[in-house]
Write an enzyme that holds these catalytic residues in place. Structure first.
Site, PDB file in Angstrom:
ATOM      1  N   GLU A  75     -44.216 -34.367 -86.679  1.00 38.65           N
ATOM      2  CA  GLU A  75     -42.784 -34.088 -86.533  1.00 38.65           C
ATOM      3  C   GLU A  75     -42.032 -34.410 -87.820  1.00 38.65           C
ATOM      4  OE1 GLU A  75     -41.761 -32.487 -84.094  1.00 38.65           O
ATOM      5  OE2 GLU A  75     -42.904 -33.014 -82.299  1.00 38.65           O
ATOM      6  N   GLU A 106     -36.109 -32.417 -84.966  1.00 43.38           N
ATOM      7  CA  GLU A 106     -37.354 -33.061 -85.411  1.00 43.38           C
ATOM      8  C   GLU A 106     -37.179 -34.581 -85.442  1.00 43.38           C
ATOM      9  OE1 GLU A 106     -39.582 -31.151 -85.087  1.00 43.38           O
ATOM     10  OE2 GLU A 106     -39.131 -29.183 -85.925  1.00 43.38           O
ATOM     11  N   HIS A 109     -37.627 -35.726 -82.003  1.00 44.43           N
ATOM     12  CA  HIS A 109     -39.042 -35.725 -81.622  1.00 44.43           C
ATOM     13  C   HIS A 109     -39.747 -36.960 -82.186  1.00 44.43           C
ATOM     14  CE1 HIS A 109     -38.805 -31.055 -81.196  1.00 44.43           C
ATOM     15  NE2 HIS A 109     -38.020 -31.692 -80.362  1.00 44.43           N
ATOM     16  N   TYR A 115     -40.195 -44.210 -79.106  1.00 41.00           N
ATOM     17  CA  TYR A 115     -39.835 -44.661 -77.745  1.00 41.00           C
ATOM     18  C   TYR A 115     -41.085 -44.827 -76.861  1.00 41.00           C
ATOM     19  CZ  TYR A 115     -37.693 -44.214 -73.051  1.00 41.00           C
ATOM     20  OH  TYR A 115     -37.315 -44.370 -71.751  1.00 41.00           O
ATOM     21  N   GLU A 179     -46.176 -25.468 -86.211  1.00 38.71           N
ATOM     22  CA  GLU A 179     -45.439 -25.509 -84.945  1.00 38.71           C
ATOM     23  C   GLU A 179     -45.967 -24.483 -83.935  1.00 38.71           C
ATOM     24  OE1 GLU A 179     -41.362 -25.250 -86.810  1.00 38.71           O
ATOM     25  OE2 GLU A 179     -41.161 -27.137 -85.739  1.00 38.71           O
ATOM     26  N   GLU A 213     -39.648 -26.574 -79.574  1.00 41.38           N
ATOM     27  CA  GLU A 213     -40.576 -25.965 -80.537  1.00 41.38           C
ATOM     28  C   GLU A 213     -40.675 -24.457 -80.352  1.00 41.38           C
ATOM     29  OE1 GLU A 213     -41.543 -27.399 -83.087  1.00 41.38           O
ATOM     30  OE2 GLU A 213     -41.269 -29.505 -82.562  1.00 41.38           O
ATOM     31  N   HIS A 216     -37.978 -23.184 -82.381  1.00 44.81           N
ATOM     32  CA  HIS A 216     -38.321 -23.291 -83.809  1.00 44.81           C
ATOM     33  C   HIS A 216     -39.236 -22.126 -84.210  1.00 44.81           C
ATOM     34  CE1 HIS A 216     -37.809 -27.979 -83.507  1.00 44.81           C
ATOM     35  NE2 HIS A 216     -36.749 -27.322 -83.116  1.00 44.81           N
TER      36      HIS A 216
HETATM   37 MN    MN Z   1     -40.283 -28.178 -84.729  1.00 45.81          MN
HETATM   38 FE    FE Z   2     -40.707 -30.956 -83.443  1.00 48.31          FE
END
Ligand code: MN
Ligand code: FE
Length: 333
Positions: A75, A106, A109, A115, A179, A213, A216
């Site tokens: 990411e 990103e 992500h 987390y 991706e 994604e 993206h």
């Molecule tokens: Mn991406």
């Molecule tokens: Fe991503």
């Protein structure tokens, strides 16, 4: 007024958003905003209980850890490529608006993996170094990073046909390969846990990431095809062969990654299925940028394309998002 272009704009035009020319870029931007989410909105209590209970086999834990290791740094690799390499050369303002949104996604992500590591009490130093320590991950990352080196050279320019072609190669490397192919074995593995109602907090975050994604990927495809339309002379047989060879190498690396994640097969998944899945995905990506599909395998995971690709692409072409208005509306079956 000069005609807007995707790359090589006049310096003055970089800040002139309106009138919009590339409406698709604006639609992707709005779509990203509609799908906004934050990792800490996803409860992790059940995942923590499962992780600590010993209900997962060693092979299942391996799949989870490998994928956390791959995605956690992939990411930021994508984010760095956007900010340091792509943004400078995509001079159209509506595309830059989307790139700013994507760069933030990103960051979200990467935050998701922070987390998850914190929630499960994992060693972040182990997870966030797998891109160096695990061969199957390092292979994918190094392959893509090689495509950024030229672009961050201060003398690099897209003004020549060679430069524009090199830029398209980077876009194919990150949007289509990273991706669009390298993320997909991991998505299938992690969503398989979710389909079995296990590790659902991680699964939910992977669903949100996958949703982002797919936008993206669609933006990247529009950008690549748009540049080729504006500079048709760069789309030579030599470039097409180079791109197809890159995608072929990426398919090998992705199959090696799946084999490394699943040496013995779990959750009804095995490496033979992944070999076909990766090839099937690669064919779909080849088609979207006007290259001939080369593998001809059937999709062994129809639940993936039904739930993700088709719905998203249908939404995309309708330019409205009906299923995915908010985090609460996202469901999986
Ligand atoms: Mn991406
Ligand atoms: Fe991503």
């Amino acid at each position: 007024m000069t005609e807007k272009r995707l790359i090589n704009a006049d310096v003055v035009d970089v800040n002139q958003l309106m009138p919009l020319k590339y409406h698709w870029a604006w639609e992707h931007y709005l779509n990203g905003n509609r799908n906004h989410w934050q990792p800490q909105e996803v409860p992790m209590g059940r995942d923590v209980a499962t992780w600590k209970s010993g209900d997962l086999t060693d092979d299942e834990r391996r799949v989870i850890l490998r994928n956390l290791g791959f995605f956690s740094t992939a990411e930021s690799l994508v984010a760095n490529n956007i900010v340091l390499a792509i943004f400078r050369h995509v001079t159209n303002p509506e595309c830059r608006q989307y790139l700013l949104r994507q760069a933030f996604e990103e960051a979200i992500h990467t935050h998701a993996f922070h987390y998850i590591v914190e929630s499960l009490g994992l060693d972040g130093g182990d997870i966030f170094t797998m891109h160096r320590d695990v061969n199957s991950i390092a292979g994918k990352d190094e392959f893509d990073m090689g495509l950024t080196a030229d672009l961050i050279d201060p003398d690099f320019t897209t003004a020549s046909p060679e430069g524009a072609a090199r830029f398209v190669e980077n876009l194919v490397g990150f949007y289509i390969i990273m991706e669009g192919i390298f993320f997909y074995s991991g998505f299938a593995m992690m969503l398989s846990f979710h389909r079995q109602n296990r590790m659902t907090g991680i699964g939910q975050q992977f669903q949100y990431i996958l949703r982002d994604e797919s936008t993206h990927l669609n933006f990247g495809i529009d950008l690549i095809n748009g540049i080729v339309l504006e500079y048709p002379s760069i789309w030579t047989p030599a470039l097409r062969e180079r791109l197809a060879a890159k995608i072929d190498r990426a398919v090998e690396l992705e199959i090696a990654y799946a084999e490394d994640c699943l040496p013995r097969g779990i959750l009804g998944l095995n490496t033979a299925l992944f070999r076909n899945y990766v090839r099937y995905i690669a064919d779909r990506r080849l088609e979207r940028i006007g290259l001939r599909p080369r593998y001809g395998t059937a999709n062994p995971f129809p639940w993936m394309s039904e739930a993700i690709d088709l719905k998203k692409e249908k939404n995309f072409f309708e330019t409205t998002v009906t299923e995915y208005q908010s985090a609460a509306a996202l469901s999986w079956d």
